[in-house]
Design a protein around this motif. Structure first.
Motif, mmCIF file in Angstrom:
data_model
loop_
_atom_site.group_PDB
_atom_site.id
_atom_site.type_symbol
_atom_site.label_atom_id
_atom_site.label_comp_id
_atom_site.label_asym_id
_atom_site.label_seq_id
_atom_site.Cartn_x
_atom_site.Cartn_y
_atom_site.Cartn_z
ATOM 1 N N GLY A 73 -9.776 14.087 5.082
ATOM 2 C CA GLY A 73 -9.002 15.086 4.348
ATOM 3 C C GLY A 73 -9.891 16.135 3.709
ATOM 4 O O GLY A 73 -9.563 17.324 3.705
ATOM 5 N N ARG A 74 -11.041 15.702 3.186
ATOM 6 C CA ARG A 74 -11.971 16.665 2.573
ATOM 7 C C ARG A 74 -12.569 17.591 3.621
ATOM 8 O O ARG A 74 -12.783 18.777 3.358
ATOM 9 C CB ARG A 74 -13.057 15.923 1.793
ATOM 10 N N VAL A 75 -12.829 17.065 4.815
ATOM 11 C CA VAL A 75 -13.360 17.907 5.889
ATOM 12 C C VAL A 75 -12.307 18.934 6.303
ATOM 13 O O VAL A 75 -12.623 20.111 6.499
ATOM 14 C CB VAL A 75 -13.831 17.062 7.099
ATOM 15 N N ARG A 76 -11.044 18.501 6.418
ATOM 16 C CA ARG A 76 -9.979 19.462 6.747
ATOM 17 C C ARG A 76 -9.890 20.560 5.687
ATOM 18 O O ARG A 76 -9.733 21.741 6.005
ATOM 19 C CB ARG A 76 -8.642 18.726 6.889
ATOM 20 N N GLU A 77 -9.995 20.162 4.419
ATOM 21 C CA GLU A 77 -9.966 21.139 3.328
ATOM 22 C C GLU A 77 -11.160 22.096 3.433
ATOM 23 O O GLU A 77 -11.021 23.300 3.219
ATOM 24 C CB GLU A 77 -9.961 20.426 1.974
ATOM 25 N N LEU A 78 -12.319 21.567 3.781
ATOM 26 C CA LEU A 78 -13.513 22.402 3.948
ATOM 27 C C LEU A 78 -13.298 23.423 5.061
ATOM 28 O O LEU A 78 -13.639 24.600 4.905
ATOM 29 C CB LEU A 78 -14.734 21.538 4.241
ATOM 30 N N VAL A 79 -12.745 22.993 6.183
ATOM 31 C CA VAL A 79 -12.485 23.918 7.289
ATOM 32 C C VAL A 79 -11.541 25.024 6.823
ATOM 33 O O VAL A 79 -11.762 26.205 7.107
ATOM 34 C CB VAL A 79 -11.913 23.172 8.516
ATOM 35 N N ARG A 80 -10.512 24.660 6.080
ATOM 36 C CA ARG A 80 -9.568 25.654 5.563
ATOM 37 C C ARG A 80 -10.281 26.639 4.628
ATOM 38 O O ARG A 80 -10.088 27.851 4.711
ATOM 39 C CB ARG A 80 -8.409 24.950 4.857
ATOM 40 N N ARG A 81 -11.132 26.136 3.749
ATOM 41 C CA ARG A 81 -11.872 27.018 2.826
ATOM 42 C C ARG A 81 -12.821 27.946 3.581
ATOM 43 O O ARG A 81 -12.971 29.116 3.232
ATOM 44 C CB ARG A 81 -12.642 26.187 1.798
ATOM 45 N N ILE A 82 -13.476 27.436 4.617
ATOM 46 C CA ILE A 82 -14.370 28.269 5.431
ATOM 47 C C ILE A 82 -13.568 29.372 6.116
ATOM 48 O O ILE A 82 -14.014 30.521 6.192
ATOM 49 C CB ILE A 82 -15.152 27.416 6.449
ATOM 50 N N MET B 61 0.851 -1.183 0.000
ATOM 51 C CA MET B 61 0.000 0.000 0.000
ATOM 52 C C MET B 61 0.892 1.240 0.000
ATOM 53 O O MET B 61 1.772 1.384 0.823
ATOM 54 C CB MET B 61 -0.895 -0.023 1.243
ATOM 55 N N SER B 62 0.654 2.147 -0.916
ATOM 56 C CA SER B 62 1.469 3.359 -0.998
ATOM 57 C C SER B 62 0.909 4.432 -0.077
ATOM 58 O O SER B 62 -0.182 4.312 0.461
ATOM 59 C CB SER B 62 1.498 3.871 -2.439
ATOM 60 N N VAL B 63 1.678 5.503 0.070
ATOM 61 C CA VAL B 63 1.220 6.619 0.909
ATOM 62 C C VAL B 63 0.010 7.311 0.295
ATOM 63 O O VAL B 63 -0.665 8.084 0.958
ATOM 64 C CB VAL B 63 2.348 7.654 1.152
ATOM 65 N N PHE B 64 -0.265 7.041 -0.987
ATOM 66 C CA PHE B 64 -1.401 7.684 -1.647
ATOM 67 C C PHE B 64 -2.685 6.883 -1.492
ATOM 68 O O PHE B 64 -3.753 7.383 -1.789
ATOM 69 C CB PHE B 64 -1.093 7.905 -3.128
ATOM 70 N N ASP B 65 -2.579 5.615 -1.055
ATOM 71 C CA ASP B 65 -3.771 4.805 -0.802
ATOM 72 C C ASP B 65 -4.356 5.242 0.537
ATOM 73 O O ASP B 65 -3.637 5.432 1.506
ATOM 74 C CB ASP B 65 -3.419 3.317 -0.740
ATOM 75 N N ALA B 66 -5.652 5.395 0.576
ATOM 76 C CA ALA B 66 -6.293 5.823 1.814
ATOM 77 C C ALA B 66 -7.639 5.147 1.935
ATOM 78 O O ALA B 66 -8.316 4.888 0.945
ATOM 79 C CB ALA B 66 -6.455 7.337 1.830
ATOM 80 N N SER B 67 -8.020 4.891 3.174
ATOM 81 C CA SER B 67 -9.346 4.351 3.411
ATOM 82 C C SER B 67 -10.370 5.444 3.089
ATOM 83 O O SER B 67 -10.039 6.636 3.095
ATOM 84 C CB SER B 67 -9.488 3.923 4.873
ATOM 85 N N PRO B 68 -11.609 5.052 2.820
ATOM 86 C CA PRO B 68 -12.633 6.092 2.577
ATOM 87 C C PRO B 68 -12.742 7.078 3.741
ATOM 88 O O PRO B 68 -12.905 8.270 3.537
ATOM 89 C CB PRO B 68 -13.915 5.285 2.402
ATOM 90 N N ARG B 69 -12.617 6.578 4.958
ATOM 91 C CA ARG B 69 -12.709 7.457 6.125
ATOM 92 C C ARG B 69 -11.566 8.476 6.141
ATOM 93 O O ARG B 69 -11.765 9.650 6.432
ATOM 94 C CB ARG B 69 -12.691 6.604 7.389
ATOM 95 N N THR B 70 -10.358 8.022 5.799
ATOM 96 C CA THR B 70 -9.214 8.926 5.741
ATOM 97 C C THR B 70 -9.403 9.960 4.642
ATOM 98 O O THR B 70 -9.120 11.149 4.836
ATOM 99 C CB THR B 70 -7.917 8.130 5.514
ATOM 100 N N ALA B 71 -9.895 9.514 3.493
ATOM 101 C CA ALA B 71 -10.124 10.441 2.380
ATOM 102 C C ALA B 71 -11.168 11.493 2.745
ATOM 103 O O ALA B 71 -10.987 12.686 2.463
ATOM 104 C CB ALA B 71 -10.551 9.668 1.133
ATOM 105 N N VAL B 72 -12.231 11.076 3.383
ATOM 106 C CA VAL B 72 -13.280 12.018 3.792
ATOM 107 C C VAL B 72 -12.737 12.969 4.852
ATOM 108 O O VAL B 72 -13.041 14.170 4.836
ATOM 109 C CB VAL B 72 -14.540 11.267 4.279
#
Length: 177
Positions: A14-23, A1-12
Motif C-alpha cells: 500500500g505504501r508503494v502504491r501511495e509512493l507511485v501516486r505521489r511521484i 481479522m478485520s478489513v483493517f488488519d494487514a500483513s506487513p507485506r500488504t501494508a508495504v
C-alpha cells in the motif's frame, strides 16, 4: 481479522502504491481527485486525473526496483551466495523451471523472465554479470551457473582467492560423488 488488519507485506504494498501516486503528482504533473466510494460516508478513492502520469511513475519505480534487484543480486554473489539461493529469494521453484539458479541468472542478468526453455535451447551468446569478490576484491565476470564448475564460469578472481578455490573444490568434490 478485520478489513483493517494487514500483513506487513500488504501494508508495504500500500505504501508503494501511495509512493507511485505521489511521484505521478510531483514528477509528472498529475492531479489527484478524491472520489467518494458508494455506500461510505468517510472513505474516498484517490485517483489521478492523468493515468499516463501514473504509468510513467510506475515505470520509474519499476525501473529503479529492477535496478536494485540486479544490484542486490550482485551483492549476494559477491558475499558468496549462489544463484540457487538468489532464485530461492526470488521465489523461483523447480515447479516452474528445471534449474532454478539458471532461471535466476536468466531473469536478472539476461533480462528473460523465468520461463522454461523448449528443449533446453540457449542462445549462442550468453550475457555476463560483473561483481567484485568480497574475498579477493577481483572484478569477476560471471558467465552464470550454466557450466556448473566455478572454474569455468567465473573469471577475474585474484590468483589464490580462497573463496573461489573453496567453491571450485566443493564443486569438484560434489561432482566426484
Amino acid at each position: 481479522m478485520s478489513v483493517f488488519d494487514a500483513s506487513p507485506r500488504t501494508a508495504v504494498s500500500g505504501r508503494v502504491r501511495e509512493l507511485v501516486r505521489r511521484i505521478a503528482v510531483e514528477a509528472f504533473g498529475a492531479a489527484e481527485a478524491e472520489v467518494p466510494i458508494p455506500g461510505f460516508t468517510v472513505f474516498t478513492d484517490r485517483r489521478l486525473d492523468d493515468p499516463l502520469a501514473g504509468i510513467r511513475a510506475a515505470l520509474l519505480v519499476h525501473t529503479v526496483a529492477e535496478s536494485q534487484l540486479t544490484e542486490y543480486a550482485r551483492a549476494a554473489r559477491a558475499s558468496g551466495r549462489s544463484w540457487d539461493q538468489i532464485a530461492d529469494a526470488l521465489g523461483i521453484t523447480t515447479d516452474e523451471v528445471a534449474v532454478v539458479g539458471e532461471a535466476a541468472f536468466d531473469w536478472l542478468v539476461c533480462g528473460r523472465a523465468p520461463d522454461p526453455e523448449p528443449d533446453g535451447v540457449r542462445s549462442f551468446r550468453t550475457p555476463c554479470a560483473y561483481w567484485r569478490c568480497s574475498t579477493c576484491d577481483g572484478l569477476v565476470t560471471d558467465h552464470g551457473p550454466f557450466e556448473g564448475n566455478p572454474a569455468n564460469s567465473e573469471d577475474g578472481h585474484a590468483k589464490g582467492c580462497t573463496r573461489h578455490a573453496a567453491e571450485v573444490q566443493a564443486w569438484n568434490e560434489g561432482w566426484e560423488h
